[in-house]
Design a protein around this motif. Structure first.
Motif, PDB file in Angstrom:
ATOM      1  N   VAL A   6    -108.228 -52.255   2.806  1.00  0.00           N
ATOM      2  CA  VAL A   6    -108.683 -52.840   4.054  1.00  0.00           C
ATOM      3  C   VAL A   6    -107.954 -54.158   4.240  1.00  0.00           C
ATOM      4  CG1 VAL A   6    -110.648 -53.844   5.280  1.00  0.00           C
ATOM      5  CG2 VAL A   6    -110.946 -51.756   3.920  1.00  0.00           C
ATOM      6  N   VAL A   7    -107.426 -54.371   5.425  1.00  0.00           N
ATOM      7  CA  VAL A   7    -106.765 -55.628   5.765  1.00  0.00           C
ATOM      8  C   VAL A   7    -107.549 -56.247   6.913  1.00  0.00           C
ATOM      9  CG1 VAL A   7    -104.659 -56.689   6.638  1.00  0.00           C
ATOM     10  CG2 VAL A   7    -104.512 -54.752   5.045  1.00  0.00           C
ATOM     11  N   ARG A   8    -108.061 -57.419   6.699  1.00  0.00           N
ATOM     12  CA  ARG A   8    -108.775 -58.165   7.739  1.00  0.00           C
ATOM     13  C   ARG A   8    -107.741 -59.006   8.481  1.00  0.00           C
ATOM     14  NH1 ARG A   8    -113.434 -55.468   7.517  1.00  0.00           N
ATOM     15  NH2 ARG A   8    -114.444 -55.563   5.495  1.00  0.00           N
ATOM     16  N   SER A   9    -107.219 -58.485   9.582  1.00  0.00           N
ATOM     17  CA  SER A   9    -106.102 -59.127  10.269  1.00  0.00           C
ATOM     18  C   SER A   9    -106.436 -60.548  10.716  1.00  0.00           C
ATOM     19  CB  SER A   9    -105.633 -58.285  11.462  1.00  0.00           C
ATOM     20  OG  SER A   9    -106.648 -58.137  12.423  1.00  0.00           O
ATOM     21  N   ARG A  10    -107.654 -60.814  11.110  1.00  0.00           N
ATOM     22  CA  ARG A  10    -108.019 -62.167  11.562  1.00  0.00           C
ATOM     23  C   ARG A  10    -107.963 -63.188  10.432  1.00  0.00           C
ATOM     24  NH1 ARG A  10    -112.015 -62.451  16.532  1.00  0.00           N
ATOM     25  NH2 ARG A  10    -111.207 -60.670  17.650  1.00  0.00           N
ATOM     26  N   ASP A  11    -107.988 -62.738   9.183  1.00  0.00           N
ATOM     27  CA  ASP A  11    -107.910 -63.647   8.042  1.00  0.00           C
ATOM     28  C   ASP A  11    -106.474 -63.889   7.593  1.00  0.00           C
ATOM     29  OD1 ASP A  11    -110.686 -63.757   8.011  1.00  0.00           O
ATOM     30  OD2 ASP A  11    -110.872 -62.155   6.522  1.00  0.00           O
ATOM     31  N   PHE A  12    -105.531 -63.135   8.130  1.00  0.00           N
ATOM     32  CA  PHE A  12    -104.139 -63.241   7.688  1.00  0.00           C
ATOM     33  C   PHE A  12    -103.448 -64.452   8.308  1.00  0.00           C
ATOM     34  CE2 PHE A  12     -99.597 -62.220   8.427  1.00  0.00           C
ATOM     35  CZ  PHE A  12     -99.186 -62.261   7.100  1.00  0.00           C
ATOM     36  N   THR A  13    -102.818 -65.238   7.464  1.00  0.00           N
ATOM     37  CA  THR A  13    -101.947 -66.317   7.912  1.00  0.00           C
ATOM     38  C   THR A  13    -100.668 -66.244   7.091  1.00  0.00           C
ATOM     39  OG1 THR A  13    -102.908 -67.899   6.364  1.00  0.00           O
ATOM     40  CG2 THR A  13    -103.832 -67.868   8.592  1.00  0.00           C
ATOM     41  N   ALA A  14     -99.662 -66.931   7.552  1.00  0.00           N
ATOM     42  CA  ALA A  14     -98.379 -66.961   6.850  1.00  0.00           C
ATOM     43  C   ALA A  14     -97.928 -68.408   6.732  1.00  0.00           C
ATOM     44  CB  ALA A  14     -97.351 -66.127   7.610  1.00  0.00           C
ATOM     45  N   GLU A  15     -96.990 -68.644   5.844  1.00  0.00           N
ATOM     46  CA  GLU A  15     -96.481 -69.996   5.622  1.00  0.00           C
ATOM     47  C   GLU A  15     -95.538 -70.449   6.728  1.00  0.00           C
ATOM     48  OE1 GLU A  15     -94.832 -70.354   1.726  1.00  0.00           O
ATOM     49  OE2 GLU A  15     -96.652 -69.598   0.766  1.00  0.00           O
ATOM     50  N   ARG A  16     -95.040 -69.481   7.513  1.00  0.00           N
ATOM     51  CA  ARG A  16     -94.108 -69.814   8.591  1.00  0.00           C
ATOM     52  C   ARG A  16     -94.357 -68.866   9.757  1.00  0.00           C
ATOM     53  NH1 ARG A  16     -90.459 -65.783   8.653  1.00  0.00           N
ATOM     54  NH2 ARG A  16     -90.156 -64.609   6.753  1.00  0.00           N
ATOM     55  N   ALA A  17     -93.872 -69.271  10.928  1.00  0.00           N
ATOM     56  CA  ALA A  17     -93.994 -68.421  12.111  1.00  0.00           C
ATOM     57  C   ALA A  17     -93.307 -67.087  11.869  1.00  0.00           C
ATOM     58  CB  ALA A  17     -93.385 -69.121  13.327  1.00  0.00           C
ATOM     59  N   TRP A  18     -93.923 -66.032  12.289  1.00  0.00           N
ATOM     60  CA  TRP A  18     -93.472 -64.642  12.157  1.00  0.00           C
ATOM     61  C   TRP A  18     -93.453 -64.148  10.712  1.00  0.00           C
ATOM     62  CZ3 TRP A  18     -94.125 -61.868  16.209  1.00  0.00           C
ATOM     63  CH2 TRP A  18     -94.120 -62.512  17.450  1.00  0.00           C
ATOM     64  N   GLY A  19     -94.157 -64.874   9.832  1.00  0.00           N
ATOM     65  CA  GLY A  19     -94.357 -64.358   8.489  1.00  0.00           C
ATOM     66  C   GLY A  19     -95.101 -63.038   8.571  1.00  0.00           C
ATOM     67  N   ALA A  20     -94.822 -62.139   7.632  1.00  0.00           N
ATOM     68  CA  ALA A  20     -95.363 -60.782   7.765  1.00  0.00           C
ATOM     69  C   ALA A  20     -95.963 -60.265   6.466  1.00  0.00           C
ATOM     70  CB  ALA A  20     -94.265 -59.826   8.226  1.00  0.00           C
ATOM     71  N   LEU A  21     -96.919 -59.394   6.636  1.00  0.00           N
ATOM     72  CA  LEU A  21     -97.495 -58.609   5.556  1.00  0.00           C
ATOM     73  C   LEU A  21     -97.064 -57.170   5.801  1.00  0.00           C
ATOM     74  CD1 LEU A  21     -99.457 -58.195   3.162  1.00  0.00           C
ATOM     75  CD2 LEU A  21    -101.291 -57.972   4.863  1.00  0.00           C
ATOM     76  N   ASP A  22     -96.262 -56.616   4.893  1.00  0.00           N
ATOM     77  CA  ASP A  22     -95.840 -55.222   5.017  1.00  0.00           C
ATOM     78  C   ASP A  22     -97.026 -54.332   4.668  1.00  0.00           C
ATOM     79  OD1 ASP A  22     -93.187 -55.852   5.697  1.00  0.00           O
ATOM     80  OD2 ASP A  22     -92.611 -56.011   3.600  1.00  0.00           O
ATOM     81  N   LEU A  23     -97.421 -53.506   5.622  1.00  0.00           N
ATOM     82  CA  LEU A  23     -98.579 -52.640   5.410  1.00  0.00           C
ATOM     83  C   LEU A  23     -98.187 -51.279   4.870  1.00  0.00           C
ATOM     84  CD1 LEU A  23    -100.571 -53.573   8.627  1.00  0.00           C
ATOM     85  CD2 LEU A  23    -100.961 -54.382   6.283  1.00  0.00           C
ATOM     86  N   VAL A  24     -97.194 -50.648   5.525  1.00  0.00           N
ATOM     87  CA  VAL A  24     -96.784 -49.316   5.096  1.00  0.00           C
ATOM     88  C   VAL A  24     -95.407 -49.005   5.683  1.00  0.00           C
ATOM     89  CG1 VAL A  24     -97.866 -48.094   7.028  1.00  0.00           C
ATOM     90  CG2 VAL A  24     -97.620 -46.928   4.846  1.00  0.00           C
ATOM     91  N   ASN A  25     -94.680 -48.152   4.993  1.00  0.00           N
ATOM     92  CA  ASN A  25     -93.413 -47.628   5.502  1.00  0.00           C
ATOM     93  C   ASN A  25     -93.610 -46.131   5.696  1.00  0.00           C
ATOM     94  OD1 ASN A  25     -90.731 -46.403   5.548  1.00  0.00           O
ATOM     95  ND2 ASN A  25     -89.984 -48.424   4.991  1.00  0.00           N
ATOM     96  N   LEU A  26     -93.439 -45.685   6.930  1.00  0.00           N
ATOM     97  CA  LEU A  26     -93.635 -44.277   7.273  1.00  0.00           C
ATOM     98  C   LEU A  26     -92.269 -43.622   7.453  1.00  0.00           C
ATOM     99  CD1 LEU A  26     -96.380 -44.912   9.972  1.00  0.00           C
ATOM    100  CD2 LEU A  26     -96.769 -44.128   7.631  1.00  0.00           C
ATOM    101  N   ASP A  27     -91.666 -43.213   6.356  1.00  0.00           N
ATOM    102  CA  ASP A  27     -90.372 -42.538   6.399  1.00  0.00           C
ATOM    103  C   ASP A  27     -89.348 -43.291   7.244  1.00  0.00           C
ATOM    104  OD1 ASP A  27     -91.227 -40.406   4.755  1.00  0.00           O
ATOM    105  OD2 ASP A  27     -92.143 -39.421   6.491  1.00  0.00           O
TER     106      ASP A  27
END
Length: 106
Positions: A6-27
């Protein structure tokens, strides 16, 4: 081995603008959660892109036939950029965005 999370998107922050959390790669298609409070850059993806505002507001600017268009995206809104669509996202304050696109796209 865990098969779900489970990923609570509202709790996600990054150290820089457009920082990302890779969730999944679908082929070869990536699903990433981004946090930002700054505009991105004008760009054209080499494949289609789905841009979903999960939290906040984003002004999406895009060009059609040399004309710059703008649309305000609010929580729950989706912008689909087809191949060749030049676009840039301008968040209005902090925003969390789910981006689905070809792996390696800018």
């Amino acid at each position: 081995m865990s098969v779900g999370r489970v990923v609570r998107s509202r709790d996600f922050t990054a150290e820089r603008a457009w920082g990302a959390l890779d969730l999944v790669n679908l082929d070869g298609t990536t699903v990433r959660l981004h946090w930002t409070d700054q505009p991105y850059i004008w760009h054209v993806n080499d494949g289609s892109e789905v841009f979903v505002v999960l939290d906040g507001e984003v002004e999406m600017r895009y060009r059609e036939e040399r004309e710059e268009l703008r649309v305000l995206l609010r929580t729950g809104d989706i912008f689909c950029a087809e191949v060749g669509c030049e676009h840039v996202a301008h968040p209005l304050g902090a925003a969390r965005v789910l981006v689905i696109e070809r792996e390696g796209s800018i």
